[in-house]
Scaffold this motif. Sequence first.
Motif, short mmCIF file in Angstrom:
data_model
loop_
_atom_site.label_atom_id
_atom_site.label_comp_id
_atom_site.label_asym_id
_atom_site.label_seq_id
_atom_site.Cartn_x
_atom_site.Cartn_y
_atom_site.Cartn_z
N ASN A 73 0.65 -1.17 -0.11
CA ASN A 73 -0.02 0.01 0.02
C ASN A 73 0.70 1.22 0.12
OD1 ASN A 73 -2.40 -1.56 -0.02
ND2 ASN A 73 -2.42 -1.69 2.22
N LEU A 74 2.15 1.32 0.68
CA LEU A 74 2.86 2.35 0.61
C LEU A 74 3.50 2.64 -0.72
CD1 LEU A 74 4.18 4.32 2.39
CD2 LEU A 74 6.04 2.84 2.85
N LEU A 75 3.96 1.47 -1.33
CA LEU A 75 4.29 1.79 -2.84
C LEU A 75 3.31 2.55 -3.59
CD1 LEU A 75 6.35 1.38 -5.32
CD2 LEU A 75 5.34 -1.10 -5.33
N SER A 76 1.82 2.07 -3.37
CA SER A 76 1.00 2.62 -4.18
C SER A 76 0.63 4.01 -3.89
CB SER A 76 -0.22 1.85 -3.93
OG SER A 76 -1.49 2.36 -4.51
N MET A 77 0.89 4.49 -2.73
CA MET A 77 0.85 5.87 -2.27
C MET A 77 1.95 6.53 -3.01
SD MET A 77 -1.63 6.36 0.07
CE MET A 77 -0.89 7.89 1.14
N ILE A 78 3.05 6.18 -2.86
CA ILE A 78 4.25 6.87 -3.32
C ILE A 78 4.11 7.18 -4.73
CG2 ILE A 78 6.75 6.82 -3.75
CD1 ILE A 78 6.76 5.45 -0.82
N LYS A 79 3.78 5.97 -5.55
CA LYS A 79 3.60 5.89 -6.98
C LYS A 79 2.70 7.19 -7.48
CE LYS A 79 4.28 1.38 -8.43
NZ LYS A 79 3.70 0.23 -9.04
N GLY A 80 1.57 7.70 -6.64
CA GLY A 80 0.78 8.67 -6.77
C GLY A 80 1.24 9.97 -6.49
N VAL A 81 2.54 10.19 -5.91
CA VAL A 81 3.15 11.33 -5.40
C VAL A 81 3.47 12.11 -6.91
CG1 VAL A 81 4.89 12.63 -4.54
CG2 VAL A 81 3.76 10.87 -3.22
N GLN A 82 3.13 13.65 -6.90
CA GLN A 82 3.60 14.26 -8.04
C GLN A 82 5.38 14.91 -7.54
OE1 GLN A 82 0.70 14.38 -10.62
NE2 GLN A 82 2.41 15.72 -10.84
N ILE A 83 6.06 14.64 -8.71
CA ILE A 83 7.41 15.04 -8.45
C ILE A 83 7.64 16.51 -9.01
CG2 ILE A 83 9.79 14.70 -9.22
CD1 ILE A 83 9.27 11.65 -9.69
N ASP A 84 6.46 16.73 -9.71
CA ASP A 84 6.73 18.19 -10.49
C ASP A 84 5.32 18.14 -11.33
OD1 ASP A 84 7.30 16.98 -13.07
OD2 ASP A 84 9.38 17.61 -12.92
N ALA A 85 5.23 19.38 -12.06
CA ALA A 85 3.96 19.44 -12.67
C ALA A 85 3.64 18.51 -13.62
CB ALA A 85 3.89 20.76 -13.30
N GLN A 86 4.76 17.94 -14.27
CA GLN A 86 4.54 16.77 -15.36
C GLN A 86 4.73 15.40 -14.97
OE1 GLN A 86 7.01 19.36 -15.83
NE2 GLN A 86 5.13 20.62 -16.47
N THR A 87 5.41 15.01 -13.73
CA THR A 87 5.77 13.87 -13.65
C THR A 87 5.37 13.09 -11.99
OG1 THR A 87 7.69 14.19 -14.96
CG2 THR A 87 7.76 12.23 -13.50
N THR A 88 4.71 12.23 -12.32
CA THR A 88 4.35 11.42 -10.68
C THR A 88 5.60 10.38 -10.63
OG1 THR A 88 3.05 9.74 -11.96
CG2 THR A 88 2.20 11.54 -11.08
N VAL A 89 5.80 9.93 -9.52
CA VAL A 89 6.78 9.07 -9.09
C VAL A 89 6.48 7.56 -10.13
CG1 VAL A 89 7.42 7.16 -7.50
CG2 VAL A 89 6.76 9.59 -6.70
N GLN A 90 5.25 7.33 -10.24
CA GLN A 90 4.88 6.04 -11.18
C GLN A 90 5.56 6.45 -12.43
OE1 GLN A 90 0.75 5.10 -11.38
NE2 GLN A 90 1.36 3.11 -12.44
N ASN A 91 5.30 7.52 -13.09
CA ASN A 91 5.94 7.93 -14.59
C ASN A 91 7.47 7.72 -14.58
OD1 ASN A 91 3.87 10.93 -14.67
ND2 ASN A 91 3.27 8.67 -15.49
N ALA A 92 8.02 8.22 -13.55
CA ALA A 92 9.44 8.27 -13.23
C ALA A 92 9.83 6.71 -13.30
CB ALA A 92 10.00 8.74 -12.02
N MET A 93 9.01 5.82 -12.54
CA MET A 93 9.40 4.45 -12.24
C MET A 93 9.26 3.85 -13.76
SD MET A 93 7.74 3.44 -8.71
CE MET A 93 8.23 1.86 -8.77
N ILE A 94 8.34 4.04 -14.45
CA ILE A 94 8.08 3.60 -15.86
C ILE A 94 9.23 3.68 -16.90
CG2 ILE A 94 6.51 3.65 -17.98
CD1 ILE A 94 4.32 4.02 -16.05
N ALA A 95 9.69 5.26 -16.73
CA ALA A 95 10.51 5.72 -17.65
C ALA A 95 11.98 5.12 -17.39
CB ALA A 95 10.60 7.26 -17.49
N ASP A 96 12.18 4.80 -16.17
CA ASP A 96 13.72 4.33 -15.68
C ASP A 96 13.65 3.09 -14.79
OD1 ASP A 96 16.33 4.27 -15.03
OD2 ASP A 96 16.58 6.53 -14.70
N ASP A 97 14.15 1.98 -15.30
CA ASP A 97 14.26 0.93 -14.46
C ASP A 97 15.14 1.18 -13.06
OD1 ASP A 97 12.71 -0.49 -15.92
OD2 ASP A 97 14.49 -1.65 -17.31
N THR A 98 15.93 2.00 -13.32
CA THR A 98 17.29 2.20 -12.05
C THR A 98 16.21 2.79 -11.05
OG1 THR A 98 17.85 4.38 -13.06
CG2 THR A 98 19.04 2.35 -13.46
N VAL A 99 15.31 3.76 -11.27
CA VAL A 99 14.35 4.37 -10.17
C VAL A 99 13.50 3.34 -9.65
CG1 VAL A 99 12.52 6.05 -10.05
CG2 VAL A 99 14.18 6.49 -11.67
#
Length: 308
Positions: free
Chosen positions: A80-106
């Motif tokens: 559940n914590l991972l689900s919460m973190i994925k929804g966090v906005q990093i900036d106006a364009q990117t969520t944590v989930q977006n960053a994880m999809i774009a980069d396996d190291t993330v």
Amino acid sequence: MRFMRSMAAATACLLLLAAQAFAQDFGNADYVQDMDTGAVNWQTGYVTAKGIGVPPPNSVSLAQARGMAIRAATVDARRNLLSMIKGVQIDAQTTVQNAMIADDTVVERVRGFLQNSQILDTAYMSDGSVEVSVGMNLRGGLANALIPPETPFFVPGGSMLAPSPVPGPVPQMTDNGTVPAHGTEGPLAPAPENNAPFTGLLVDARGLGARPAMSPRLLDETGKEVYGTASVSREYAIQQGMAGYGKDMDKAAANPRVAGHPLVVKAVAVDGKARTNLVISNDDAAKLRELAPGQDFLEKCRVMIVLD
């Protein structure tokens, strides 16, 4: 002697109640996003989640049943914590989930921090099930993993608050369809008579439907950046976050992040689909740019944003 003990006990109880009331009152000033599985406190940067575990029916002992229920609850809480973190906005364009999809190291880094998330509480239910609460901070190591290394940050001796080379999009209007006149809804606080430096920036963004992010930006009405990563030291941004968020102006002004003599500005609109970037008037932006070279409160991320 018995009377003195009773008085001491009563005094201790009163002090405990007062402390709890103070803590509750202070906590109510924080901006907290509550979700189905947990919450994000945008003042502290802390994300929490809960999970439930039940003992297996084939347990050979109470100790084994409880241990396996705790393990299951911890796995559920971290999921559940991972689900919460994925929804966090990093900036106006990117969520944590977006960053994880774009980069396996993330992905690897986030999961590593997740496995080391702190167990905050363990509650035993009457039916034998167990509820575990876990938490981790968006700041520090996790922020360092999420904010790309190529992100431009302020370097001492460099230029702070330089206009963006390409103007941003036209700011969204307020609910009544207009951008308020310059400086009419939030004049900057006057400088103290003794010319003491400002201790931080306090942004009133109430009434705009703005949302929090790890890397918010302040823009002027032409879309040029006034405050963003290029204005701050990466070290401060990683360890303290770009801004703290609250929901009460007086309590935000007293927050240690900006307390003393914060500069106060009023956001006049929001920018971007995620509604995390704030627009201030051109007049306020000009005054802030004029102040920036002589004061370091922006470089050190001493910024508080008040939301609804």
